[in-house]
Design a protein around this motif. Structure first.
Motif, PDB file in Angstrom:
ATOM      1  N   LEU A  85      47.221  36.046  46.224  1.00  0.00           N
ATOM      2  CA  LEU A  85      47.728  36.161  44.856  1.00  0.00           C
ATOM      3  C   LEU A  85      49.128  35.574  44.762  1.00  0.00           C
ATOM      4  O   LEU A  85      49.853  35.509  45.751  1.00  0.00           O
ATOM      5  CB  LEU A  85      47.752  37.632  44.433  1.00  0.00           C
ATOM      6  CG  LEU A  85      46.396  38.337  44.436  1.00  0.00           C
ATOM      7  CD1 LEU A  85      46.564  39.814  44.138  1.00  0.00           C
ATOM      8  CD2 LEU A  85      45.455  37.688  43.451  1.00  0.00           C
ATOM      9  N   LYS A  86      49.509  35.180  43.557  1.00  0.00           N
ATOM     10  CA  LYS A  86      50.863  34.710  43.274  1.00  0.00           C
ATOM     11  C   LYS A  86      51.679  35.917  42.818  1.00  0.00           C
ATOM     12  O   LYS A  86      51.163  36.800  42.139  1.00  0.00           O
ATOM     13  CB  LYS A  86      50.836  33.637  42.187  1.00  0.00           C
ATOM     14  CG  LYS A  86      50.025  32.413  42.575  1.00  0.00           C
ATOM     15  CD  LYS A  86      49.820  31.505  41.374  1.00  0.00           C
ATOM     16  CE  LYS A  86      48.630  30.614  41.625  1.00  0.00           C
ATOM     17  NZ  LYS A  86      47.650  30.644  40.577  1.00  0.00           N
ATOM     18  N   TYR A  87      52.972  35.908  43.173  1.00  0.00           N
ATOM     19  CA  TYR A  87      53.810  37.050  42.824  1.00  0.00           C
ATOM     20  C   TYR A  87      54.432  36.874  41.452  1.00  0.00           C
ATOM     21  O   TYR A  87      54.930  35.804  41.104  1.00  0.00           O
ATOM     22  CB  TYR A  87      54.918  37.281  43.855  1.00  0.00           C
ATOM     23  CG  TYR A  87      55.400  38.706  43.809  1.00  0.00           C
ATOM     24  CD1 TYR A  87      54.649  39.717  44.382  1.00  0.00           C
ATOM     25  CD2 TYR A  87      56.567  39.052  43.143  1.00  0.00           C
ATOM     26  CE1 TYR A  87      55.053  41.045  44.312  1.00  0.00           C
ATOM     27  CE2 TYR A  87      56.978  40.373  43.066  1.00  0.00           C
ATOM     28  CZ  TYR A  87      56.213  41.360  43.649  1.00  0.00           C
ATOM     29  OH  TYR A  87      56.608  42.671  43.568  1.00  0.00           O
ATOM     30  N   SER A  88      54.404  37.963  40.680  1.00  0.00           N
ATOM     31  CA  SER A  88      54.989  37.977  39.345  1.00  0.00           C
ATOM     32  C   SER A  88      56.083  39.037  39.287  1.00  0.00           C
ATOM     33  O   SER A  88      55.804  40.234  39.434  1.00  0.00           O
ATOM     34  CB  SER A  88      53.914  38.291  38.298  1.00  0.00           C
ATOM     35  OG  SER A  88      54.519  38.599  37.051  1.00  0.00           O
ATOM     36  N   THR A  89      57.311  38.592  39.055  1.00  0.00           N
ATOM     37  CA  THR A  89      58.401  39.554  38.891  1.00  0.00           C
ATOM     38  C   THR A  89      58.259  40.317  37.570  1.00  0.00           C
ATOM     39  O   THR A  89      58.757  41.435  37.450  1.00  0.00           O
ATOM     40  CB  THR A  89      59.765  38.839  38.955  1.00  0.00           C
ATOM     41  OG1 THR A  89      59.810  37.823  37.951  1.00  0.00           O
ATOM     42  CG2 THR A  89      59.984  38.213  40.326  1.00  0.00           C
ATOM     43  N   THR A  90      57.560  39.730  36.622  1.00  0.00           N
ATOM     44  CA  THR A  90      57.296  40.428  35.353  1.00  0.00           C
ATOM     45  C   THR A  90      56.376  41.612  35.602  1.00  0.00           C
ATOM     46  O   THR A  90      56.634  42.729  35.118  1.00  0.00           O
ATOM     47  CB  THR A  90      56.656  39.466  34.330  1.00  0.00           C
ATOM     48  OG1 THR A  90      57.465  38.298  34.201  1.00  0.00           O
ATOM     49  CG2 THR A  90      56.501  40.126  32.978  1.00  0.00           C
ATOM     50  N   LEU A  91      55.310  41.401  36.377  1.00  0.00           N
ATOM     51  CA  LEU A  91      54.414  42.513  36.717  1.00  0.00           C
ATOM     52  C   LEU A  91      55.117  43.527  37.619  1.00  0.00           C
ATOM     53  O   LEU A  91      54.870  44.729  37.516  1.00  0.00           O
ATOM     54  CB  LEU A  91      53.141  41.989  37.377  1.00  0.00           C
ATOM     55  CG  LEU A  91      52.214  41.176  36.476  1.00  0.00           C
ATOM     56  CD1 LEU A  91      51.056  40.597  37.280  1.00  0.00           C
ATOM     57  CD2 LEU A  91      51.705  42.003  35.301  1.00  0.00           C
ATOM     58  N   GLU A  92      56.010  43.052  38.501  1.00  0.00           N
ATOM     59  CA  GLU A  92      56.774  43.972  39.341  1.00  0.00           C
ATOM     60  C   GLU A  92      57.613  44.911  38.480  1.00  0.00           C
ATOM     61  O   GLU A  92      57.659  46.120  38.736  1.00  0.00           O
ATOM     62  CB  GLU A  92      57.682  43.222  40.310  1.00  0.00           C
ATOM     63  CG  GLU A  92      58.513  44.180  41.181  1.00  0.00           C
ATOM     64  CD  GLU A  92      59.517  43.470  42.052  1.00  0.00           C
ATOM     65  OE1 GLU A  92      59.137  43.058  43.162  1.00  0.00           O
ATOM     66  OE2 GLU A  92      60.683  43.336  41.620  1.00  0.00           O
ATOM     67  N   LYS A  93      58.258  44.374  37.464  1.00  0.00           N
ATOM     68  CA  LYS A  93      59.068  45.222  36.584  1.00  0.00           C
ATOM     69  C   LYS A  93      58.205  46.310  35.944  1.00  0.00           C
ATOM     70  O   LYS A  93      58.580  47.482  35.920  1.00  0.00           O
ATOM     71  CB  LYS A  93      59.759  44.388  35.500  1.00  0.00           C
ATOM     72  CG  LYS A  93      60.583  45.245  34.527  1.00  0.00           C
ATOM     73  CD  LYS A  93      61.222  44.457  33.437  1.00  0.00           C
ATOM     74  CE  LYS A  93      61.995  45.268  32.447  1.00  0.00           C
ATOM     75  NZ  LYS A  93      61.901  46.708  32.467  1.00  0.00           N
ATOM     76  N   ALA A  94      57.026  45.920  35.448  1.00  0.00           N
ATOM     77  CA  ALA A  94      56.136  46.906  34.826  1.00  0.00           C
ATOM     78  C   ALA A  94      55.670  47.948  35.852  1.00  0.00           C
ATOM     79  O   ALA A  94      55.625  49.145  35.550  1.00  0.00           O
ATOM     80  CB  ALA A  94      54.934  46.200  34.201  1.00  0.00           C
TER      81      ALA A  94
END
Length: 196
Positions: A85-94
């Motif tokens: 998977l690709k990492y998403s800092t937006t999803l990390e924040k959520a």
């Protein structure tokens, strides 16, 4: 010391049975209506120059624990013949906000006391769309390490299915730890998303 843990998995797709074409087998969470993030079309997808890159939040995990959980998940996926998977800092924040919120408001569920689910949290954090899945875990003096929480999720059919969903493309990890008296409380989250 008390030792207990809970694991919960959920795949969410908001809308009246509306799912991305490549994920039509993922069940709907029963939510009604549609979610439309700001700066998007009525279909919930970003518009405008550069907005896709911004809402994906491509980047690196913010801490060593987030990185270790990301690496463990991608290793597990590759061992099972799937793409990383690709990492998403937006999803990390959520995911981080949800892990902390569960402690602060004393709940353990995919739906918070305000009625918001992982789809709402993803869009509220600025992600491109609400088509997400979520694994969460809570441990009181257990599930203290990435290895422990990953083993727990692997042993659970629904969590395992989330981690091995071939159509997921992005993920953000959530983690919150607090010591209360003699107890160490650990909250974990994986917020996984389909491509748009």
């Amino acid at each position: 010391m008390n030792r207990r843990f809970l694991l919960v998995a959920l795949w969410a797709a908001v809308g009246a049975g509306c799912l991305p074409p490549s994920s039509s087998t993922i069940p709907n969470n029963g939510g009604g209506g549609t979610t439309t993030p700001s700066g998007s079309t009525g279909g919930g997808f970003p518009t405008g120059s550069g907005s896709v890159e911004a809402c994906l939040g491509a980047g690196s995990p913010s801490t060593a624990i987030h990185q270790a959980l990301f690496d463990a998940l991608n290793l597990y996926r590759m061992q099972n013949g799937l793409s990383p998977l690709k990492y998403s800092t937006t999803l990390e924040k959520a995911a981080d906000d949800n892990a902390r919120d569960q402690y602060q408001r004393h709940f353990f569920d995919h739906i918070n006391p305000d009625g918001d689910g992982p789809d709402d949290r993803a869009v509220d954090a600025g992600f491109c769309h609400p088509y997400v899945g979520e694994n969460i875990a809570y441990g009181q003096n257990v599930l203290a390490t990435v290895t422990e929480v990953m083993e727990g999720w692997k042993a659970s059919p629904t969590h395992n299915a989330s981690m091995l969903e071939p159509d997921f493309e992005y993920v953000g990890m959530g983690y919150y730890h607090v010591t209360v008296g003699l107890d160490n409380l650990y909250y974990w989250a994986q917020l996984l998303a389909f491509d748009y």
